[in-house]
Design a protein around this motif. Structure first.
Motif, PDB file in Angstrom:
ATOM      1  N   GLY A  60      81.072 -53.467 -42.462  1.00 16.88           N
ATOM      2  CA  GLY A  60      80.934 -54.510 -41.292  1.00 16.88           C
ATOM      3  C   GLY A  60      81.257 -54.020 -40.057  1.00 16.88           C
ATOM      4  O   GLY A  60      81.246 -54.605 -39.052  1.00 16.88           O
ATOM      5  N   GLY A  61      81.823 -52.607 -40.060  1.00 18.14           N
ATOM      6  CA  GLY A  61      81.977 -51.965 -38.715  1.00 18.14           C
ATOM      7  C   GLY A  61      83.204 -52.807 -38.155  1.00 18.14           C
ATOM      8  O   GLY A  61      83.236 -52.630 -36.671  1.00 18.14           O
ATOM      9  N   SER A  87      79.348 -56.621 -38.570  1.00 17.14           N
ATOM     10  CA  SER A  87      78.036 -56.418 -38.272  1.00 17.14           C
ATOM     11  C   SER A  87      77.059 -57.345 -38.978  1.00 17.14           C
ATOM     12  O   SER A  87      77.398 -57.851 -40.330  1.00 17.14           O
ATOM     13  N   SER A 123      73.608 -65.401 -37.854  1.00 16.96           N
ATOM     14  CA  SER A 123      74.274 -64.322 -36.894  1.00 16.96           C
ATOM     15  C   SER A 123      73.984 -64.638 -35.857  1.00 16.96           C
ATOM     16  O   SER A 123      72.876 -64.862 -35.279  1.00 16.96           O
ATOM     17  N   ASN A 128      78.936 -64.002 -37.829  1.00 12.86           N
ATOM     18  CA  ASN A 128      78.184 -64.267 -39.135  1.00 12.86           C
ATOM     19  C   ASN A 128      78.699 -65.574 -39.732  1.00 12.86           C
ATOM     20  O   ASN A 128      79.868 -65.675 -39.809  1.00 12.86           O
TER      21      ASN A 128
END
Length: 139
Positions: A60-61, A87, A123, A128
């Motif tokens: 997910g960064g 992300s 999102s 999200n």
């Protein structure tokens, strides 16, 4: 709604930082035990939370994960909502055949998809929101 399934069956937890995964899974287990779910339902709920958050934390960064997990029991099911700042990723778009053999071949997402119904994903604004439904009494 039965007498065991009341508005107090809702719970929201927020987890962050390096203990986010463990805290979320422990909260799922406590919720399942508090609501007297059977061993199979408890295990499925915990595994779903673990798989989704593991994917989020690995892919997910996130440098500073902020994750909220909601549990809501009603009508023989658990509604699970996960909100995060990772992300964008809609698990419905994961292609089961894109196996990653050295990492388990996307087995976790296949479990999530087979053990729950993904009700919605959105999102917006760097946040999200994923909503799933886990039918109780499943195998």
């Amino acid at each position: 709604m039965s007498s065991r399934e009341s508005p107090t069956d809702w719970q929201r937890i927020e987890v962050a930082g390096p203990t986010a995964l463990g805290d979320a899974v422990a909260s799922a287990r406590r919720y399942a035990l508090d609501k007297e779910l059977g061993p199979s339902d408890c295990a499925r709920l915990c595994i779903i939370v673990e798989e989704l958050l593991t994917n989020l934390l690995e892919h997910g960064g996130l440098t500073h994960p902020q994750i909220a997990v909601e549990f809501d029991r009603f009508d023989g099911a658990i509604r699970l909502i996960i909100e995060d700042n990772g992300s964008p990723f809609d698990p419905r778009s994961a292609i089961p055949d894109n196996a990653i053999p050295d990492r388990g071949g996307n087995a976790g997402l296949r479990l999530v998809q087979s053990w729950s119904e993904i009700m919605s994903y959105e999102s917006s604004g760097g946040q999200n929101r994923l909503e799933l439904l886990l039918e109780l009494g499943g195998s």
